[in-house]
Design an enzyme around this catalytic site. Structure first.
Site, PDB file in Angstrom:
ATOM      1  N   VAL A  20      43.720  61.505  13.140  1.00 22.43           N
ATOM      2  CA  VAL A  20      44.125  62.822  13.600  1.00 22.43           C
ATOM      3  C   VAL A  20      43.010  63.803  13.249  1.00 22.43           C
ATOM      4  O   VAL A  20      42.279  63.588  12.269  1.00 22.43           O
ATOM      5  CB  VAL A  20      45.458  63.241  12.929  1.00 22.43           C
ATOM      6  CG1 VAL A  20      45.320  63.336  11.422  1.00 22.43           C
ATOM      7  CG2 VAL A  20      46.000  64.534  13.506  1.00 22.43           C
ATOM      8  N   HIS A  78      43.912  56.847  -1.080  1.00 26.27           N
ATOM      9  CA  HIS A  78      42.680  57.371  -1.655  1.00 26.27           C
ATOM     10  C   HIS A  78      41.529  56.378  -1.497  1.00 26.27           C
ATOM     11  O   HIS A  78      40.643  56.295  -2.338  1.00 26.27           O
ATOM     12  CB  HIS A  78      42.876  57.689  -3.137  1.00 26.27           C
ATOM     13  CG  HIS A  78      43.862  58.770  -3.396  1.00 26.27           C
ATOM     14  ND1 HIS A  78      44.407  59.018  -4.648  1.00 26.27           N
ATOM     15  CD2 HIS A  78      44.409  59.704  -2.573  1.00 26.27           C
ATOM     16  CE1 HIS A  78      45.257  60.029  -4.574  1.00 26.27           C
ATOM     17  NE2 HIS A  78      45.274  60.461  -3.322  1.00 26.27           N
ATOM     18  N   VAL A  86      33.600  55.885  18.480  1.00 26.53           N
ATOM     19  CA  VAL A  86      32.172  55.601  18.464  1.00 26.53           C
ATOM     20  C   VAL A  86      32.000  54.099  18.251  1.00 26.53           C
ATOM     21  O   VAL A  86      32.401  53.569  17.208  1.00 26.53           O
ATOM     22  CB  VAL A  86      31.451  56.403  17.366  1.00 26.53           C
ATOM     23  CG1 VAL A  86      30.004  55.939  17.226  1.00 26.53           C
ATOM     24  CG2 VAL A  86      31.495  57.891  17.695  1.00 26.53           C
ATOM     25  N   HIS A 128      43.528  63.075  -7.179  1.00 23.72           N
ATOM     26  CA  HIS A 128      43.751  63.053  -5.734  1.00 23.72           C
ATOM     27  C   HIS A 128      42.443  63.488  -5.081  1.00 23.72           C
ATOM     28  O   HIS A 128      41.812  64.458  -5.509  1.00 23.72           O
ATOM     29  CB  HIS A 128      44.901  63.979  -5.361  1.00 23.72           C
ATOM     30  CG  HIS A 128      46.214  63.530  -5.932  1.00 23.72           C
ATOM     31  ND1 HIS A 128      47.241  63.076  -5.153  1.00 23.72           N
ATOM     32  CD2 HIS A 128      46.645  63.447  -7.217  1.00 23.72           C
ATOM     33  CE1 HIS A 128      48.265  62.727  -5.917  1.00 23.72           C
ATOM     34  NE2 HIS A 128      47.925  62.940  -7.185  1.00 23.72           N
TER      35      HIS A 128
END
Length: 617
Positions: free
Chosen positions: A116, A553, A266, A596
């Protein structure tokens, strides 16, 4: 099955959308068609091509386009998410499936990777903390000058606008901060706090203090092991998600030199005979192989920002990567670079569950069971206040190993120091093994002190605890599928492959029990794994059976390290063995920081943009 809290938040999000409360969302609703280009509008060439319109790609594209004499194209596989609910605090735990890639790992574990515009900043938990200074000094210790704490702190500040919490909330919950030491005041991303907290969080925080964990005045100022309050990536006035799209892309859409192309993949970076990157091949999303392919040239530089998952894949498809992997996928080898797709790290997470038999009021259960409290909460939210301003939470402990296990940490450190590279995936070469050994030495020093954390425990007044392994020793890989280089890559977390990771987590479970036992006012009773699970062997088994591989993460798959120890990019982020190509996203991290990752990505992308500008001045 979704947790009751998640079900509640989903219902609140749905109610908001159905109620038509779209005021305050003009950036999501107006002028979108004028902001994007389609395939017919692509220019033959641009000065800069940014591969990926996620978090780092929008930062770099926006900053490079500030020079109106340079043209910038950002290419993103995903689309703009214009649903107003994406800005709500409840979106911190509700991720639309359309904004994610649909794939699993080799061990058939779910993978969280954003597809997104805005990338992970669009669909993350909004927790906006940072690692300790030691986490970034580790990067510099791997021969990356300028990438330690002192070198990256200015970019943490540059990217943020910090707003302190409401005065009454700050006083009631003893929330402290230091703007001068840690924060910016006019950056694109807003860092602020909810207007409400559950009183149980105070008891949980005090329990950490009672068992000897230091309270940190400012969790974003590079301090070490401790417990602290952290802000969200959220605007202070409307309490809406602040992310790469609203902070970096939307303000730049009037620039005629800045184009965003969505719904395109790509395929490869093209090189000339001197291995200089000259352009990229693009393919429309969903097109069959060879369908809808076009080529765009780059006059100055191509910057890969396709994330930990796809940056190494694009490199490998382009002929830059481990020779054995490229040969298996029948890709001609331009540069044998063993580190591409290696060094994969994430924060694995385990759960403990307790029931509070004498809980304080109000508490999170009241939102589900107390109609009077529900009504009050909804009324508060009309003014963007109250419990619905809470996302995932704003209190956490990031604790060093000597604080976790004062009597056993030295034995764990000794075991780590004695390890060779025997627990790495089979595809790792002698070169990438050298890189892990260099990292092992750095991490062993970290584990022997309390300057940074090895475990994170977020808390917000509930009985469940997620315990995230912040400095894993296990390493995974991201590689091309041998039978189809355009398929989603083969992903192996290699979860808990290193036994030291299990040893640390066993100590963490014991530590968490000590923490819960200190919460006497709440009378906690352990539900999972259960009070009868007491031996190290039984705890290890419960951890191995229940630990999740990811907290979204993922990082480190195109690491910034010397080439002879498995590095992919130099300290200026240029890819080894070629010219005109760099990496500006989370994959360039050599070691995952104990935090985070969102705020760190903004900082590294801001620094990357300055490096790129400087070499093309």
């Amino acid at each position: 099955m979704a947790s009751p809290r998640n079900m509640l938040l989903a219902a609140l999000t749905k109610a908001l959308v159905l109620s038509g409360l779209c005021v305050g969302y003009p950036s999501l609703l107006n002028g979108l068609h004028e902001r994007l280009i389609n395939a017919r509008d692509i220019a033959p060439s641009y000065d800069y091509i940014v591969v990926g319109g996620g978090q780092s790609g929008l930062v770099i594209g926006s900053r490079l386009s500030e020079d109106t004499s340079s043209t910038v194209l950002v290419v993103e596989y995903g689309y703009l998410d214009n649903n107003p609910s994406v800005l709500e605090p409840s979106s911190a735990v509700q991720y639309p499936s359309g904004d994610l890639y649909n794939l699993t790992s080799i061990a058939n574990q779910g993978v969280y990777a954003a597809a997104v515009v805005g990338g992970g900043s669009t669909i993350n938990g909004m927790m906006f903390n940072r690692g300790a200074a030691e986490d970034y000094d580790n990067w510099e210790a791997l021969n990356n000058p300028g990438w330690g704490w002192d070198g990256i702190l200015p970019y943490f500040k540059k990217s943020t606008t910090f707003t302190p919490p409401d005065e009454a909330v700050a006083k009631d919950f003893n929330i402290t901060w230091d703007i001068d030491a840690a924060w910016g005041t006019d950056g694109p991303i807003h860092a602020s706090y909810p207007s409400f907290y559950w009183p149980g969080a105070k008891i949980q925080l005090q329990a950490f203090k009672d068992i000897g964990i230091p309270y940190l005045n400012e969790g974003a100022a590079g301090e070490g092991s401790g417990v602290y309050w952290n802000p969200d990536a959220m605007t202070a006035d409307k309490r809406q998600r602040s992310y790469a799209r609203t902070g970096y892309y939307d303000p730049a859409t009037s620039r005629t030199n800045f184009n965003l192309l969505t719904g395109y993949r790509v395929n490869e970076v093209e090189f000339d005979s001197n291995l200089h990157a000259t352009g990229v091949t693009l393919q429309v999303r969903g097109g069959a192989n060879g369908e809808g392919v076009t080529t765009v040239k780059a006059n100055k530089e191509i910057i890969l920002c396709a994330g930990w998952l796809h940056t190494p894949q694009v490199l490998q498809r382009s002929g830059v990567g481990p020779k054995a992997i490229l040969d298996a996928a029948q890709v001609p080898v331009l540069v044998d670079l063993p580190g591409v797709g290696a060094n994969f790290q994430d924060h694995a997470v385990a759960q403990m569950s307790y029931q509070y038999t004498t809980d304080v009021n109000p508490n999170p259960r009241g939102v589900r069971t107390n109609q009077t409290f529900q009504q009050w909460s909804n009324e508060q939210w009309l003014d963007r206040k109250g419990p619905r301003s809470i996302g995932v939470g704003n209190t956490l402990a990031c604790v060093g190993l000597p604080h976790v296990d004062p009597t056993g940490y030295q034995a764990i450190v000794a075991k780590i120091k004695a390890q060779t590279a025997e627990y790495l995936p089979e595809i790792y070469t002698d070169v990438t093994k050298k890189g892990w050994l260099a990292q092992r030495d750095i991490l062993a020093k970290n584990f022997a002190g309390n300057k940074s954390g090895v475990i994170e425990i977020p808390f917000s007044g509930q009985g469940n605890a997620a315990m995230s392994l912040e400095k894993p020793l296990s390493r995974g890989s991201v590689t091309l599928q041998p039978g189809d280089k355009y398929a989603e890559p083969a992903l192996d977390y290699h979860l808990l492959a290193n036994p030291a990771d299990v040893d640390i987590m066993v100590s963490v479970f014991k530590f968490a029990r000590t923490w819960y036992a200190a919460q006497t006012e709440l009378t906690p009773q352990e539900q999972s794994p259960g009070a009868s699970v007491t031996t190290d062997e039984a705890l290890a088994k419960a951890i191995q059976q229940g630990m999740g591989p990811s907290t979204a993460h993922g990082c480190c798959t195109a690491a910034m390290m010397p080439r002879d120890i498995g590095g992919v990019v130099a300290s200026d982020l240029t890819v080894y063995g070629v010219t005109g190509l760099s990496v500006g996203d989370i994959s360039m991290m050599p070691l995952i920081p104990a935090t985070h990752t969102c705020s760190t990505v903004y900082a590294l992308a801001e620094k990357a943009a300055d490096l790129i500008k400087a070499r093309h001045k």
